[in-house]
Design a protein around this motif. Structure first.
Motif, PDB file in Angstrom:
ATOM      1  N   ILE A  94       0.832  -1.199   0.000  1.00  9.90           N
ATOM      2  CA  ILE A  94       0.000   0.000   0.000  1.00  9.90           C
ATOM      3  C   ILE A  94       0.874   1.260   0.000  1.00  9.90           C
ATOM      4  N   ALA A  95       0.655   2.113  -0.989  1.00 10.35           N
ATOM      5  CA  ALA A  95       1.390   3.384  -1.081  1.00 10.35           C
ATOM      6  C   ALA A  95       0.686   4.483  -0.300  1.00 10.35           C
ATOM      7  N   LEU A  96      -0.635   4.386  -0.187  1.00 11.96           N
ATOM      8  CA  LEU A  96      -1.427   5.384   0.531  1.00 11.96           C
ATOM      9  C   LEU A  96      -2.563   4.683   1.257  1.00 11.96           C
ATOM     10  N   ALA A  97      -2.629   4.889   2.560  1.00 12.06           N
ATOM     11  CA  ALA A  97      -3.714   4.323   3.359  1.00 12.06           C
ATOM     12  C   ALA A  97      -4.450   5.444   4.058  1.00 12.06           C
ATOM     13  N   HIS A  98      -5.765   5.311   4.067  1.00  5.25           N
ATOM     14  CA  HIS A  98      -6.615   6.251   4.802  1.00  5.25           C
ATOM     15  C   HIS A  98      -7.317   5.457   5.895  1.00  5.25           C
ATOM     16  N   TYR A  99      -7.078   5.855   7.141  1.00  6.48           N
ATOM     17  CA  TYR A  99      -7.662   5.169   8.295  1.00  6.48           C
ATOM     18  C   TYR A  99      -8.854   5.970   8.795  1.00  6.48           C
ATOM     19  N   ASP A 100     -10.049   5.356   8.684  1.00  5.60           N
ATOM     20  CA  ASP A 100     -11.270   6.044   9.105  1.00  5.60           C
ATOM     21  C   ASP A 100     -12.197   5.096   9.858  1.00  5.60           C
ATOM     22  N   PHE A 101     -11.599   4.179  10.630  1.00  2.67           N
ATOM     23  CA  PHE A 101     -12.421   3.325  11.480  1.00  2.67           C
ATOM     24  C   PHE A 101     -12.795   4.107  12.736  1.00  2.67           C
ATOM     25  N   GLY A 102     -13.926   3.763  13.300  1.00  3.74           N
ATOM     26  CA  GLY A 102     -14.306   4.356  14.571  1.00  3.74           C
ATOM     27  C   GLY A 102     -15.802   4.552  14.679  1.00  3.74           C
ATOM     28  N   ARG A 103     -16.226   4.613  15.929  1.00  3.53           N
ATOM     29  CA  ARG A 103     -17.642   4.807  16.207  1.00  3.53           C
ATOM     30  C   ARG A 103     -17.915   6.147  16.866  1.00  3.53           C
ATOM     31  N   GLY A 104     -16.869   6.925  17.107  1.00  5.48           N
ATOM     32  CA  GLY A 104     -17.066   8.223  17.726  1.00  5.48           C
ATOM     33  C   GLY A 104     -16.894   8.222  19.233  1.00  5.48           C
ATOM     34  N   ILE A 105     -16.452   7.105  19.796  1.00  7.75           N
ATOM     35  CA  ILE A 105     -16.141   7.042  21.224  1.00  7.75           C
ATOM     36  C   ILE A 105     -14.617   7.082  21.305  1.00  7.75           C
ATOM     37  N   LYS A 106     -14.087   8.248  21.620  1.00  8.80           N
ATOM     38  CA  LYS A 106     -12.668   8.549  21.433  1.00  8.80           C
ATOM     39  C   LYS A 106     -11.737   7.495  22.020  1.00  8.80           C
ATOM     40  N   HIS A 107     -11.898   7.147  23.286  1.00  8.30           N
ATOM     41  CA  HIS A 107     -10.947   6.217  23.903  1.00  8.30           C
ATOM     42  C   HIS A 107     -10.992   4.839  23.234  1.00  8.30           C
ATOM     43  N   GLU A 108     -12.162   4.408  22.796  1.00  9.41           N
ATOM     44  CA  GLU A 108     -12.260   3.122  22.090  1.00  9.41           C
ATOM     45  C   GLU A 108     -11.639   3.213  20.697  1.00  9.41           C
ATOM     46  N   ASP A 109     -11.879   4.329  20.006  1.00  9.47           N
ATOM     47  CA  ASP A 109     -11.327   4.504  18.660  1.00  9.47           C
ATOM     48  C   ASP A 109      -9.801   4.595  18.690  1.00  9.47           C
ATOM     49  N   VAL A 110      -9.259   5.281  19.687  1.00  4.15           N
ATOM     50  CA  VAL A 110      -7.805   5.389  19.830  1.00  4.15           C
ATOM     51  C   VAL A 110      -7.199   4.013  20.129  1.00  4.15           C
ATOM     52  N   ALA A 111      -7.837   3.254  21.004  1.00  4.46           N
ATOM     53  CA  ALA A 111      -7.332   1.916  21.340  1.00  4.46           C
ATOM     54  C   ALA A 111      -7.363   0.991  20.124  1.00  4.46           C
ATOM     55  N   GLU A 112      -8.414   1.077  19.326  1.00  2.00           N
ATOM     56  CA  GLU A 112      -8.499   0.241  18.125  1.00  2.00           C
ATOM     57  C   GLU A 112      -7.398   0.610  17.125  1.00  2.00           C
ATOM     58  N   ALA A 113      -7.168   1.897  16.932  1.00  4.80           N
ATOM     59  CA  ALA A 113      -6.121   2.343  16.005  1.00  4.80           C
ATOM     60  C   ALA A 113      -4.751   1.853  16.470  1.00  4.80           C
ATOM     61  N   GLU A 114      -4.505   1.913  17.761  1.00  9.79           N
ATOM     62  CA  GLU A 114      -3.231   1.430  18.304  1.00  9.79           C
ATOM     63  C   GLU A 114      -3.088  -0.078  18.082  1.00  9.79           C
ATOM     64  N   ARG A 115      -4.158  -0.814  18.311  1.00 10.55           N
ATOM     65  CA  ARG A 115      -4.144  -2.269  18.146  1.00 10.55           C
ATOM     66  C   ARG A 115      -3.933  -2.683  16.692  1.00 10.55           C
ATOM     67  N   LEU A 116      -4.507  -1.928  15.757  1.00  9.53           N
ATOM     68  CA  LEU A 116      -4.402  -2.268  14.337  1.00  9.53           C
ATOM     69  C   LEU A 116      -3.114  -1.776  13.682  1.00  9.53           C
ATOM     70  N   SER A 117      -2.433  -0.830  14.303  1.00  9.33           N
ATOM     71  CA  SER A 117      -1.246  -0.230  13.694  1.00  9.33           C
ATOM     72  C   SER A 117      -0.201  -1.240  13.232  1.00  9.33           C
ATOM     73  N   PRO A 118       0.178  -2.241  14.035  1.00 11.72           N
ATOM     74  CA  PRO A 118       1.189  -3.200  13.550  1.00 11.72           C
ATOM     75  C   PRO A 118       0.720  -3.994  12.323  1.00 11.72           C
ATOM     76  N   LEU A 119      -0.559  -4.265  12.234  1.00 16.26           N
ATOM     77  CA  LEU A 119      -1.090  -4.989  11.068  1.00 16.26           C
ATOM     78  C   LEU A 119      -1.088  -4.097   9.834  1.00 16.26           C
ATOM     79  N   ILE A 120      -1.389  -2.820  10.023  1.00 14.49           N
ATOM     80  CA  ILE A 120      -1.339  -1.871   8.913  1.00 14.49           C
ATOM     81  C   ILE A 120       0.097  -1.758   8.408  1.00 14.49           C
TER      82      ILE A 120
END
Length: 158
Positions: A94-120
């Motif tokens: 992937i040359a360009l990735a756009h990350y837009d996962f989330g439900r609008g609950i900040k602490h949950e969205d931040v935790a999910e992004a952190e968890r997915l980062s190594p896979l990305i």
């Protein structure tokens, strides 16, 4: 700031950031990944600004506007972890990735992004760009367009 003003600010930052990133990956190999299809507005914009790139799209369900439906072979439906593993196993870079996962609950969205980062990271082309509304870890944060407030959208290189 009203929720409407906040949404307009976010969408403008998203568009400007994608346009900025599309210019910077010109000439670099790799596909594009849109994580979080939603209504399909971002995917539609990516098709317009990067018409020669393969654009992978992932989301839990396909519920976008009919005019913004990706081809079946480019849509990865399901949870992010197995879909990212599938991309990596297929050797896609992937040359360009756009990350837009989330439900609008900040602490949950931040935790999910952190968890997915190594896979990305496993699917990113070295030097590829990531644009995200959530903080990602393990990437070098860079400054995006000066027209975008630093807290509104985040920019990274792989």
């Amino acid at each position: 700031m009203s929720r409407l003003d906040s949404m307009l600010r976010r969408l403008t930052a998203q568009r400007d950031g994608l346009n900025w990133a599309a210019e910077r990956i010109s000439g670099q190999p790799g596909d594009v990944l849109d994580m979080g299809l939603g209504n399909g507005r971002t995917y539609d914009h990516l098709r317009e600004i990067l018409p020669k790139r393969r654009i992978w799209v992932m989301d839990r369900v396909l519920q976008c506007h009919p005019d913004s439906t990706p081809p079946a072979e480019d849509f990865l439906m399901g949870e992010a972890e197995p879909m990212l593993h599938r991309l990596a196993a297929g050797g896609h870079r992937i040359a360009l990735a756009h990350y837009d996962f989330g439900r609008g609950i900040k602490h949950e969205d931040v935790a999910e992004a952190e968890r997915l980062s190594p896979l990305i990271a496993k699917v990113m082309q070295p030097g590829g760009l990531l644009i995200s509304g959530q903080p990602l870890v393990g990437f070098a944060q860079i400054q995006g367009p000066r027209t975008i407030a630093p807290d509104r959208y985040l920019f990274y290189t792989a």
